[in-house]
Design a protein around this motif. Structure first.
Motif, PDB file in Angstrom:
ATOM      1  N   SER A 267       0.806  -1.222   0.000  1.00  0.00           N
ATOM      2  CA  SER A 267       0.000   0.000   0.000  1.00  0.00           C
ATOM      3  C   SER A 267       0.838   1.271   0.000  1.00  0.00           C
ATOM      4  O   SER A 267       0.319   2.359  -0.261  1.00  0.00           O
ATOM      5  N   ARG A 268       2.134   1.157   0.296  1.00  0.00           N
ATOM      6  CA  ARG A 268       2.997   2.340   0.332  1.00  0.00           C
ATOM      7  C   ARG A 268       3.657   2.620  -1.021  1.00  0.00           C
ATOM      8  O   ARG A 268       4.373   3.612  -1.159  1.00  0.00           O
ATOM      9  N   CYS A 269       3.425   1.756  -2.007  1.00  0.00           N
ATOM     10  CA  CYS A 269       3.940   1.989  -3.356  1.00  0.00           C
ATOM     11  C   CYS A 269       3.018   2.970  -4.065  1.00  0.00           C
ATOM     12  O   CYS A 269       1.796   2.773  -4.090  1.00  0.00           O
ATOM     13  N   LEU A 270       3.580   3.998  -4.638  1.00  0.00           N
ATOM     14  CA  LEU A 270       2.795   5.074  -5.230  1.00  0.00           C
ATOM     15  C   LEU A 270       2.874   5.029  -6.745  1.00  0.00           C
ATOM     16  O   LEU A 270       3.834   4.524  -7.327  1.00  0.00           O
ATOM     17  N   SER A 271       1.853   5.580  -7.386  1.00  0.00           N
ATOM     18  CA  SER A 271       1.854   5.713  -8.834  1.00  0.00           C
ATOM     19  C   SER A 271       2.777   6.856  -9.247  1.00  0.00           C
ATOM     20  O   SER A 271       3.270   7.626  -8.412  1.00  0.00           O
ATOM     21  N   THR A 272       2.997   6.961 -10.560  1.00  0.00           N
ATOM     22  CA  THR A 272       3.880   8.021 -11.070  1.00  0.00           C
ATOM     23  C   THR A 272       3.337   9.396 -10.712  1.00  0.00           C
ATOM     24  O   THR A 272       4.096  10.292 -10.319  1.00  0.00           O
ATOM     25  N   LEU A 273       2.030   9.583 -10.857  1.00  0.00           N
ATOM     26  CA  LEU A 273       1.443  10.885 -10.529  1.00  0.00           C
ATOM     27  C   LEU A 273       1.591  11.189  -9.046  1.00  0.00           C
ATOM     28  O   LEU A 273       1.900  12.332  -8.671  1.00  0.00           O
ATOM     29  N   GLU A 274       1.392  10.196  -8.182  1.00  0.00           N
ATOM     30  CA  GLU A 274       1.512  10.434  -6.746  1.00  0.00           C
ATOM     31  C   GLU A 274       2.952  10.740  -6.353  1.00  0.00           C
ATOM     32  O   GLU A 274       3.197  11.593  -5.485  1.00  0.00           O
ATOM     33  N   CYS A 275       3.915  10.050  -6.981  1.00  0.00           N
ATOM     34  CA  CYS A 275       5.326  10.347  -6.699  1.00  0.00           C
ATOM     35  C   CYS A 275       5.675  11.770  -7.125  1.00  0.00           C
ATOM     36  O   CYS A 275       6.379  12.491  -6.397  1.00  0.00           O
TER      37      CYS A 275
END
Length: 347
Positions: A267-275
């Protein structure tokens, strides 16, 4: 070569491999297409069937098959000798059906048209997300450089178009590819060699972004992100020496991903937009940027969930609760990675 013994006791050579066949588009009769086969005529057309086949070969097209015609000969047909008639018994009324089907071959083919897309958010116009984008592009000083895996370009629910629609065109560059070199990609080489360039990729050698900007003598002006699945991003990062030149940084955050319609390792892995949203809010020292960039992503996920999509739980959660739907891999390396994931050990 082995031989077979017949009922009379004589040795027989092994049976030949059946010759390829072609089906007539008019009468559904089958003819041998092997070289040297006897030239037989179609029962509904005076043109020899082999000439029809040669014409189709010249045009580089395969002879179409009528509805109900078999794609491969049956065992009974394979046992027939090559000089036999090789005709298929046609049902009653087949001649009338063939005559009526002649007009179908000339009908124009209707090509499926793509739904018209919005020029700003790259979404279909009926599900346009522009109302959730900022009225004017966000004014930032940091240049965002996105390295996108070619497979991401064709995905429907990608986040990079939404990210690019929120930023000025001169501040967001998307470069598609898997392999890059200094000779072919001069612009990218110049960016990577700049002392003010960072690359956002987690790892043991990465420094937390918030700590880095406090101690760095040169304030970062460009940040590189890799867009793709985790395996694709790993392949791009480690197999391109250019990406080892900038300073490697990572995000130290405990927020959970809001991109719930795609499965993440945890759940702590983020998408490109979130990063990008988290990194730009840190570099620009403006939390409003993160809120603005996440708004279209939230709208995208909400719309998909309302129209049949399901929340995709993380791989870590499924493994811990015994809900992982796929069979466990046989590779020890993959099993070890799953074990570390279940034990919340950073891979």
């Amino acid at each position: 070569m082995g031989f077979f013994l017949s009922e009379t006791g004589r040795d027989l050579a092994p049976p030949r491999r059946p010759a390829p066949y072609v089906t007539c588009v008019r009468c559904a009769d089958r003819f041998s297409s092997a070289r040297g086969a006897p030239r037989r005529r179609c029962s509904l057309n005076a043109t020899p069937a082999m000439e029809l086949l040669e014409e189709a070969r010249t045009l580089g097209e395969s002879v179409p098959r009528p509805p109900g015609a078999s794609g491969s000969p049956s065992p009974d047909e394979q046992e027939q000798p090559e000089d036999s008639a090789l005709m298929v018994a046609a049902p009653a009324g087949a001649e009338g059906d063939s005559t009526g089907a002649d007009g179908l071959w000339g009908l124009p083919v209707e090509h499926a048209e793509r739904r018209p897309e919005c020029s700003r958010c790259s979404r279909p116009q009926k599900v346009c997300l522009c109302p959730y984008l900022p009225v004017h592009p966000l004014q930032i000083s940091t240049h965002l450089y996105i390295i996108q895996h070619p497979a991401e370009e064709s995905k429907v629910l990608r986040t990079v178009p939404l990210l690019a629609a929120c930023l000025p065109p001169e501040k967001c560059t998307v470069k598609i590819g898997r392999r890059f070199s200094e000779e072919r990609d001069i612009e990218l080489s110049t960016v990577c060699r700049d002392s003010g360039t960072l690359i956002l990729y987690p790892g043991a050698e990465a420094t937390n972004l918030e700590e880095f900007i406090l101690d760095s003598p040169v304030y970062p002006s460009t940040i590189i992100l890799i867009d793709g699945t985790w395996s694709q991003a790993k392949d791009i990062f480690y197999k391109n020496s250019l990406f080892r030149l900038p300073k490697q940084v990572q995000l130290k955050t405990s927020i959970c991903s809001q991109y719930v319609i795609r499965m993440q390792p945890n759940s702590r892995c983020l998408s490109t937009l979130e990063c990008a949203a988290a990194a730009l809010s840190i570099l620009e020292k403006n939390n409003y940027i993160q809120e603005t960039l996440l708004r279209p992503l939230q709208a995208l996920c909400s719309f998909q969930l309302q129209h049949g999509a399901q929340i995709r739980l993380s791989k870590e959660y499924l493994l811990k609760n015994g809900l992982y739907p796929k069979p466990m891999p046989k590779s020890r390396r993959k099993l070890r990675k799953m074990e570390l994931l279940v034990n919340s050990v950073k891979i």
